[in-house]
Design a protein around this motif. Structure first.
Motif, mmCIF file in Angstrom:
data_model
loop_
_atom_site.group_PDB
_atom_site.id
_atom_site.type_symbol
_atom_site.label_atom_id
_atom_site.label_comp_id
_atom_site.label_asym_id
_atom_site.label_seq_id
_atom_site.Cartn_x
_atom_site.Cartn_y
_atom_site.Cartn_z
ATOM 1 N N VAL A 205 0.858 -1.183 0.000
ATOM 2 C CA VAL A 205 0.000 0.000 0.000
ATOM 3 C C VAL A 205 0.896 1.236 0.000
ATOM 4 O O VAL A 205 2.013 1.192 0.528
ATOM 5 N N ILE A 206 0.405 2.322 -0.589
ATOM 6 C CA ILE A 206 1.159 3.581 -0.647
ATOM 7 C C ILE A 206 0.534 4.580 0.317
ATOM 8 O O ILE A 206 -0.669 4.864 0.226
ATOM 9 N N LEU A 207 1.323 5.113 1.242
ATOM 10 C CA LEU A 207 0.830 6.192 2.089
ATOM 11 C C LEU A 207 0.672 7.450 1.234
ATOM 12 O O LEU A 207 1.621 7.883 0.575
ATOM 13 N N PHE A 208 -0.522 8.020 1.255
ATOM 14 C CA PHE A 208 -0.795 9.182 0.416
ATOM 15 C C PHE A 208 -1.586 10.206 1.206
ATOM 16 O O PHE A 208 -2.730 9.970 1.599
ATOM 17 N N SER A 209 -0.959 11.368 1.446
ATOM 18 C CA SER A 209 -1.591 12.417 2.241
ATOM 19 C C SER A 209 -2.012 13.618 1.409
ATOM 20 O O SER A 209 -2.743 14.481 1.886
ATOM 21 N N GLY A 210 -1.524 13.700 0.167
ATOM 22 C CA GLY A 210 -1.721 14.899 -0.623
ATOM 23 C C GLY A 210 -0.584 15.885 -0.456
ATOM 24 O O GLY A 210 -0.634 16.995 -0.987
ATOM 25 N N GLY A 211 0.462 15.477 0.299
ATOM 26 C CA GLY A 211 1.666 16.284 0.414
ATOM 27 C C GLY A 211 2.583 16.033 -0.774
ATOM 28 O O GLY A 211 2.443 15.043 -1.496
ATOM 29 N N LYS A 212 3.565 16.912 -0.972
ATOM 30 C CA LYS A 212 4.381 16.880 -2.191
ATOM 31 C C LYS A 212 5.156 15.572 -2.348
ATOM 32 O O LYS A 212 5.293 15.062 -3.467
ATOM 33 N N ASP A 213 5.683 15.013 -1.247
ATOM 34 C CA ASP A 213 6.469 13.784 -1.357
ATOM 35 C C ASP A 213 5.595 12.597 -1.748
ATOM 36 O O ASP A 213 5.985 11.780 -2.583
ATOM 37 N N SER A 214 4.404 12.504 -1.157
ATOM 38 C CA SER A 214 3.521 11.399 -1.530
ATOM 39 C C SER A 214 2.982 11.585 -2.946
ATOM 40 O O SER A 214 2.730 10.606 -3.660
ATOM 41 N N ILE A 215 2.838 12.842 -3.376
ATOM 42 C CA ILE A 215 2.401 13.108 -4.751
ATOM 43 C C ILE A 215 3.461 12.639 -5.746
ATOM 44 O O ILE A 215 3.152 11.979 -6.747
ATOM 45 N N VAL A 216 4.725 12.970 -5.472
ATOM 46 C CA VAL A 216 5.821 12.509 -6.333
ATOM 47 C C VAL A 216 5.915 10.993 -6.307
ATOM 48 O O VAL A 216 6.134 10.349 -7.343
ATOM 49 N N MET A 217 5.731 10.400 -5.126
ATOM 50 C CA MET A 217 5.803 8.948 -5.001
ATOM 51 C C MET A 217 4.731 8.272 -5.855
ATOM 52 O O MET A 217 5.007 7.290 -6.558
ATOM 53 N N LEU A 218 3.506 8.792 -5.841
ATOM 54 C CA LEU A 218 2.441 8.225 -6.665
ATOM 55 C C LEU A 218 2.748 8.411 -8.142
ATOM 56 O O LEU A 218 2.498 7.509 -8.960
ATOM 57 N N PRO B 212 -1.062 20.956 -4.438
ATOM 58 C CA PRO B 212 -2.013 21.833 -3.745
ATOM 59 C C PRO B 212 -1.466 23.255 -3.699
ATOM 60 O O PRO B 212 -0.257 23.470 -3.562
ATOM 61 N N GLU B 213 -2.346 24.227 -3.780
ATOM 62 C CA GLU B 213 -1.916 25.620 -3.916
ATOM 63 C C GLU B 213 -1.192 26.151 -2.689
ATOM 64 O O GLU B 213 -0.478 27.166 -2.768
ATOM 65 N N ILE B 214 -1.322 25.500 -1.520
ATOM 66 C CA ILE B 214 -0.687 26.044 -0.317
ATOM 67 C C ILE B 214 0.838 25.911 -0.359
ATOM 68 O O ILE B 214 1.523 26.499 0.479
ATOM 69 N N TYR B 215 1.370 25.165 -1.315
ATOM 70 C CA TYR B 215 2.824 25.083 -1.464
ATOM 71 C C TYR B 215 3.406 26.342 -2.107
ATOM 72 O O TYR B 215 4.629 26.506 -2.155
ATOM 73 N N PHE B 216 2.531 27.209 -2.604
ATOM 74 C CA PHE B 216 2.972 28.439 -3.245
ATOM 75 C C PHE B 216 2.490 29.648 -2.442
ATOM 76 O O PHE B 216 1.523 29.555 -1.679
ATOM 77 N N ALA B 217 3.182 30.773 -2.599
ATOM 78 C CA ALA B 217 2.888 31.959 -1.810
ATOM 79 C C ALA B 217 1.436 32.410 -1.994
ATOM 80 O O ALA B 217 0.938 32.495 -3.114
ATOM 81 N N HIS B 218 0.789 32.697 -0.873
ATOM 82 C CA HIS B 218 -0.591 33.184 -0.888
ATOM 83 C C HIS B 218 -0.833 33.943 0.411
ATOM 84 O O HIS B 218 -0.137 33.742 1.407
ATOM 85 N N GLU B 219 -1.817 34.810 0.417
ATOM 86 C CA GLU B 219 -2.159 35.528 1.641
ATOM 87 C C GLU B 219 -2.971 34.617 2.545
ATOM 88 O O GLU B 219 -3.914 33.961 2.100
#
Length: 311
Positions: free
Chosen positions: A42-55, A215-222
């Protein structure tokens, strides 16, 4: 007179792999090795960048066939909404099966108790290990990298866990010549880390090369945030802000994604992948060292959690 011959590397050779190609090739090999050695990964997938790259790498490893593994997310209940939305869209887009182990369910049943500091990251271990046991997963892919934290730097690509999902550093197996030993007794399982040899910069450069959506929160936002222990945290039902903690709107982004109560944002105007890569290249702090409060609970906080069954 003795003549010494010198050998120079031909970096222009059409057969030479680039740095990212070599990392990709290693990860693809690991995915295929697990598919050949184990019955129920099974693949751990949280929606974070590392799990996204892993998928993304898993999809490459088995294309044009579907990924032969399901996904698992340990949901703390304090996740960033943008990340959960990305997770669900990804699962639907690729027709994947998602298992969710909910920390909130364990709290509602009285098995786990809320911590005074509001963070639920340390509470993930029991839902994770019980889901592994109930579903009989014998290999669990994680997105951990050795550059993130000193306890993760100790870990092999194939990391054996005992029947209680616990990690013993003394049982680490040698992995000479990229030969991986997946042998395990009934009840045991192996944690597998395809990104072990990657750095944060490698991950972002690969995201840029492969045009991977994040996800957009990895980029600058107010965002409305408040400061606690030197970190900018997002207000939420988990218990922040407290009296005296002032909420203000700032231009920030997230380097890593976890429980909202312990994942800090960084001041940043990096609103594109190119700007993020430039920012990371100049940084002298890992993303966990800079933005994860749960790793600062003690000098051995991560290693203690890993011994208990955490990633």
């Amino acid at each position: 007179m003795t003549t010494v011959a010198t050998v120079t590397e031909d970096t222009e050779s059409p057969y030479a792999l680039s740095h990212l190609d070599a990392l990709e090739s290693e990860a693809v090999h690991i995915f295929r090795e697990v598919a050949g050695e184990f019955e129920n990964p099974v693949i751990l997938f949280s929606g974070g960048k590392d799990s996204i790259v892993m998928l993304h790498l898993a999809r490459k490893a088995f294309a044009p066939a579907a990924v032969p593994f399901s996904l698992l997310h340990v949901d703390t209940g304090h996740n960033f909404p943008e990340v959960i939305d990305y997770r669900d869209r990804t699962v639907a887009r690729h027709g994947l099966r998602l298992h969710v182990a909910s920390v909130q369910d364990y709290i509602d049943r009285g098995v786990l108790k809320e911590r005074p500091d509001g963070t639920r990251n340390p509470l993930q271990t029991l839902p994770l290990t019980e889901k592994i046991q109930s579903e009989k997963f014998d290999a669990v892919f994680g997105g951990g990298r050795r550059d993130e934290e000193k306890a993760r730097a100790k870990e092999r690509v194939f990391s054996l866990r005992d029947e209680f999902s616990q990690w013993d550093p003394r049982r680490q197996r040698p992995e000479l010549w990229n030969l991986y030993n997946g042998r395990h007794a009934p009840g045991e399982h192996v944690r597998v880390f395809p990104l072990s040899n990657w750095t944060e910069l490698d991950v972002w450069q690969y995201i840029a090369r492969e045009h991977i959506e994040l996800p957009e929160i990895y980029f600058a936002h107010e965002r409305e945030v408040f400061k606690r222990n030197g970190m900018w945290l997002t207000a939420g039902e988990w218990g922040g802000p407290e009296e005296g903690e002032v909420v203000e709107k700032r231009l920030v982004r997230y380097r890593t994604v976890g429980d909202m109560s312990c994942t800090g944002a960084v001041d940043s105007d990096a609103d594109t992948i190119e700007k993020v890569i430039t920012e990371i290249a100049a940084s002298r702090l890992t993303e966990r060292g800079a933005t994860r409060a749960d790793d600062k609970l003690s000098e051995a906080a991560m290693e203690d959690r890993k011994r208990e069954g955490y990633f």
